[in-house]
Scaffold this active site. Structure first.
Site, short mmCIF file in Angstrom:
data_model
loop_
_atom_site.label_atom_id
_atom_site.label_comp_id
_atom_site.label_asym_id
_atom_site.label_seq_id
_atom_site.Cartn_x
_atom_site.Cartn_y
_atom_site.Cartn_z
CE LYS A 89 4.89 -3.62 7.12
NZ LYS A 89 5.59 -2.67 6.23
CB ILE A 133 -0.95 0.01 1.23
CG1 ILE A 133 -1.98 1.14 1.10
CG2 ILE A 133 -0.16 0.10 2.53
CD1 ILE A 133 -2.99 1.19 2.23
CE1 TYR A 134 3.25 1.23 4.66
CE2 TYR A 134 5.53 0.59 4.34
CZ TYR A 134 4.42 0.67 5.15
OH TYR A 134 4.47 0.19 6.43
N GLY A 135 2.54 4.47 -0.70
CA GLY A 135 2.59 5.31 -1.89
C GLY A 135 1.80 4.75 -3.05
N GLY A 178 1.88 1.88 -4.15
CA GLY A 178 2.78 1.04 -4.92
C GLY A 178 4.08 1.71 -5.30
#
Length: 316
Positions: free
Chosen positions: A80, A52-54, A56
């Site tokens: 994750k 989920i970070y950014g 992708g």
């Protein structure tokens, strides 16, 4: 940098981890490149990101840098799955189809054939636990994942998931748990850390500096450009109360007495807590990261550690 085994597993990682949550968003490619080079040159290996970070961008940026500025063998890649945002709302989905599809997408973004540590980002009440754990087994048996972990699980959830995986030979054992842990947030000491210790899990603390509060930079106000001045300001409120300020003042006094920075005191305290494998340090700049890397040769005197334990509330 000293290396530690992750819990009872054979996975060895550096005792500080590099967090890539802001990469591709608040941290551009130039800064990320400098951070990764500085981290690996200092002996760091574990780099933590998430699907989920950014949206992708974090995985994609890490993927561009691995093989360019560092080799694949230089880093232990952790990511994750199971948490996302849909139409502006948080979603928790650890169903088999969703997380295995997320893993395949993570591998494409990262440009690798496997990740070293794949973690379930959150507990999902609506998906049967055995379905999630069976998907983790599939990820390992297919060669796409070397080790599995969990994140943000409560004490009973940690114990249930870890015990389930160890109950039958051939299942992939859970290796680690990632949780928020710092001098201003010791809640995991009540149930999560005992569960991790009993089931052989390594602990990967995130926000080891209390979201920046323990650096002392909020003692006299909110600096421009800081987390507290951004859209994340609400995340800090719980640590800026009277208790939090008291802990920060104790950290500052300890730092003054040792000739250290408050960052060094707070980070070393977490790093050397029982059961901890590697705090995850997220830095906006390479200079900030180097300040954290400077803790490698430092160790808190026992009397300082005890004083900090007392002022922050004993969790032993």
């Amino acid at each position: 940098m000293q290396q530690r085994y992750v819990g009872a597993s054979g996975l060895r990682v550096s005792r500080l981890a590099l967090g890539a949550m802001t990469w591709g968003k608040d941290t551009d490619e130039h800064e990320a490149r400098d951070q990764l080079i500085a981290f690996v040159e200092a002996g760091g290996t574990l780099v933590d990101t998430a699907h989920i970070y950014g949206d992708g961008a974090s995985e994609e940026l890490l993927g561009r840098l691995v093989g360019d500025v560092v080799t694949r063998d230089d880093v232990v890649i952790a990511t994750k799955a199971g948490f996302g945002v849909r139409r502006g709302h948080a979603t928790y989905d650890a169903s088999r189809g969703t997380i295995l599809a997320a893993l395949d997408l993570s591998l494409r973004r990262l440009g690798v054939d496997h990740v070293d540590l794949w973690q379930m980002h959150v507990w999902d009440d609506r998906t049967p636990l055995d379905e999630t754990l069976a998907a983790l087994d599939t990820a390992v048996s297919s060669g796409r994942v070397a080790y599995i972990g969990i994140s943000n699980y409560s004490g009973w959830q940690t114990a249930q998931a870890a015990t389930w995986q160890r109950a039958v030979p051939g299942r992939a054992p859970i290796t680690s748990t990632q949780v928020e842990y710092s001098l201003v947030n010791r809640a995991v000491e009540d149930e999560v850390l005992p569960a991790a210790r009993a089931t052989g899990l390594g602990v990967l603390p995130y926000s080891p500096l209390g979201k920046g509060v323990l650096t002392g930079k909020y003692r006299t106000g909110t600096p421009s450009g800081s987390r507290g001045a951004s859209e994340h300001a609400g995340m800090l409120e719980e640590y800026l109360d009277d208790r939090g300020r008291g802990i920060v003042e104790a950290v500052v006094r300890a730092a003054d007495g040792l000739g250290w920075t408050p960052l060094e005191v707070a980070l070393v305290w977490v790093r050397d807590r029982p059961g901890v494998t590697a705090p995850i340090v997220g830095a906006r700049t390479a200079a900030h990261l180097r300040a954290a890397l400077a803790t490698e040769a430092k160790e808190l005197p026992p009397e300082i550690r005890v004083a900090l334990d007392d002022v922050s509330g004993s969790g032993e």
